[in-house]
Each structure stands twice: as structure tokens, then as C-alpha cells.
Motif scaffolding. Structure first.
Motif, PDB file in Angstrom:
ATOM      1  N   THR A 153       0.823  -1.208   0.000  1.00 56.61           N
ATOM      2  CA  THR A 153       0.000   0.000   0.000  1.00 56.61           C
ATOM      3  C   THR A 153       0.860   1.262   0.000  1.00 56.61           C
ATOM      4  O   THR A 153       0.442   2.299  -0.500  1.00 56.61           O
ATOM      5  N   SER A 162      -3.012  -2.307   5.609  1.00 52.17           N
ATOM      6  CA  SER A 162      -4.034  -3.079   4.914  1.00 52.17           C
ATOM      7  C   SER A 162      -5.091  -3.430   5.961  1.00 52.17           C
ATOM      8  O   SER A 162      -4.774  -3.773   7.097  1.00 52.17           O
ATOM      9  N   ALA A 242      -4.130  -6.180  -1.160  1.00 51.50           N
ATOM     10  CA  ALA A 242      -4.566  -5.483   0.052  1.00 51.50           C
ATOM     11  C   ALA A 242      -5.895  -4.796  -0.225  1.00 51.50           C
ATOM     12  O   ALA A 242      -6.286  -4.586  -1.375  1.00 51.50           O
TER      13      ALA A 242
END
Length: 312
Positions: A153, A162, A242
């Protein structure tokens, strides 16, 4: 000097981490409170890690594979985080994530336990397991004395978290974010997916992979077919990495995103779920996203099976 008490639980470097930064990216982290060691071209990674000392976590931010893959000088009290930023934009997102100590919406989402995602127009419904249930590169715990890749991410959104694993039907709509790979590849995929800015598509997600389930409204058949084609041409992009709440960059509105792909530096997608409402499975107020249309009650969660027809 001993390691911080929560060192084994942190999924990302703390504010006391030492940054080893490739020279080209050094200006991007100049304003951070961290101690920064700049790695000039040809610098020996082992010497820089030794200079960082054995009692601090270390974040290596670089595009140079030599810096990212060298055997680290490990110590029982620290974790070495490797962040392979292939572009200045990715490095900026990582620097922004390091600089933000507080994320109220994300903190509420993380504290809420399992989440339910609903979308009024499509009727899509999905469940996100608690962050502790995440079992991939986006979750888990740091291990002192080891090398850990940063959560993916960080490379696409201004976030480190996540929210967990997602199962069900997820409606994606909004400006897609494409990172990794070669510049030409990024542009081509981004241009193909621009219809998602205004046309929603429902994805079926299960077993860590996504498939295009249906178009939502008149005109979105083309967007659905294009996204299915992208998954078919590069099956790694159908791998769900994610589900995260964040913003693609400074000035962008944060939203829930489904993050896909990115294996070994390949293309990675973050598909916004701008029209999706997020609540705790246990009930309570809307945690993120728009307020849903009036309903007598929330629908009971059902799993959207995706064992068949998933691009592989």
C-alpha cells in the motif's frame, strides 16, 4: 540499549527508524524527523547498515537493487525494511506515509474489527476480515533481525495499513492508480482503465484473486470488458494484495481502494471504491464512504464464490 517494546508488532518502521536513502531520493525525506543516511552511487550497503547501528529499525528506500538485496547486518532488536521505489512518485508516497503520525479514519477502520462493504447502486456486498487475519505481504508482523518488504500500500497510496482480506462482491469506481513496471506499461494500463472514473464495475473477490463479475449501469459493459482483458493479459493484476483506505497523492481525496498485483516490481493497481459504504460487521455508524440509501436493514453477508472463472 534495547529495542522498542512494540518492535515485534510493528508492520512498518516507527518514527525512530533510520532511513538509508538512495541519493536521488534524499530531497524527498529531508523534512522528516528521522535520521537519514544518504547512499551515494556504489555505496556499500553493509557499511551503511552498520553505521545505522544495531538498535534501530532501518528503512532502505531505493531503486538500486544492490541496496535492496544485499545481505543486511541484522541484529536481534531491529528489522530492516526494504522499499523498492522505482520512481520519484513512489518515493514521495512512502515519505508522505512516514510523515503522517495520525490517520483518524484508518484508525477507526482498524479498530472496528471485521468490516462489511456495501454499494447501493450495484447491491454488491463483501466482508473484510480484521487486519490481524491478513496473511500476505500486506499484513503480518515485523520480525526483529529479519528483512521485510514494505506493505505494498505504501507504493500506491499514502497509507501503511491493509485492513485485512476481502471476500465477496466489490464495486470499483474512481480514478485508478497504476505504479511499478515500465513507464509505457503504466500509461497504457492507466489509459485503458480511465472509464472506471465514471463507470462502476463489480468484481468478485475470493481466494486472494479478483474477477470481473458484472457491469453496473448502461455504458459500463465496455469498462468491465476492458478490466477483464487487463486481468487476462497479466494474471498477476488479478491477485488481490490489500484493501486499504488512503489517497493516491497530496490533494487527492482518500477512499477505500482494492490493491492488486505488484509481484517482484511488476505493475500494481489501486482501484478506488468511491461509492462503497464501509461499516463494522458488528453494526454501528458509517466508518468510511457515502451514507447508504435508506434500507430497512443491512443485507445479511453472503460470500460471492469466485473459485471458477478467475483469471490465473
Amino acid at each position: 540499549m534495547s529495542a522498542a517494546p512494540d518492535a515485534a508488532r510493528r508492520p512498518f518502521p516507527g518514527r525512530d527508524a533510520v532511513l538509508i536513502v538512495e541519493e536521488a531520493y534524499a530531497p524527498l525525506v529531508a523534512d522528516l524527523p528521522h535520521r537519514v543516511l544518504v547512499a551515494p552511487p556504489g555505496a556499500a550497503p553493509t557499511a551503511l547498515l552498520a553505521e545505522a547501528g544495531p538498535h534501530h529499525d532501518v528503512l532502505v528506500l531505493a531503486a538500486d537493487e544492490t541496496l535492496l538485496t544485499a545481505a543486511p547486518v541484522t541484529a536481534a532488536g531491529r528489522t530492516v525494511f526494504a522499499a523498492g521505489a522505482g520512481s520519484a512518485a513512489e518515493a514521495r508516497r512512502i515519505a508522505a506515509a512516514l510523515a503522517r503520525p495520525s490517520r483518524p479514519v484508518e484508525e477507526r477502520l482498524l479498530a472496528a474489527g471485521p468490516l462489511v462493504l456495501t454499494e447501493s447502486l450495484s447491491g454488491s456486498l463483501a466482508r473484510v476480515g480484521a487486519a490481524g487475519e491478513q496473511a500476505g505481504p500486506a499484513g503480518g508482523r515485523s520480525v526483529p533481525g529479519a528483512v521485510r518488504l514494505l506493505p505494498p500500500t505504501w507504493l500506491v497510496l499514502d497509507t501503511v495499513h491493509s485492513l485485512g482480506t476481502v471476500t465477496g462482491a466489490v464495486t470499483v469506481k474512481g480514478r485508478p492508480v497504476v505504479t511499478g513496471g515500465e513507464p509505457g506499461e503504466r500509461r497504457a494500463v492507466h489509459d485503458r482503465l480511465t472509464p472506471l472514473v465514471r463507470l462502476p464495475v463489480v468484481l468478485g473477490v475470493g481466494d486472494g484473486r479478483a474477477r470481473v463479475a458484472k457491469a453496473v449501469q448502461a455504458g459500463s459493459d465496455g469498462a468491465a470488458a476492458t478490466l477483464a482483458g487487463v486481468f487476462a493479459e497479466d494474471p498477476d493484476l488479478a491477485r488481490v494484495t490489500a484493501v486499504a483506505y488512503g489517497a493516491p497523492g497530496p490533494g487527492d481525496e482518500p477512499a477505500l481502494h482494492l490493491v492488486l498485483g505488484g509481484h517482484r516490481g511488476r505493475l500494481r493497481l489501486a482501484l478506488p471504491c468511491a461509492t462503497t459504504t464501509v461499516r463494522a460487521v458488528a453494526g454501528g455508524p458509517v466508518l468510511a464512504g457515502p451514507a447508504p440509501r435508506p434500507l430497512n436493514h443491512l443485507p445479511k453477508f453472503r460470500t460471492h464464490h469466485t473459485n471458477k472463472g478467475v483469471a490465473r
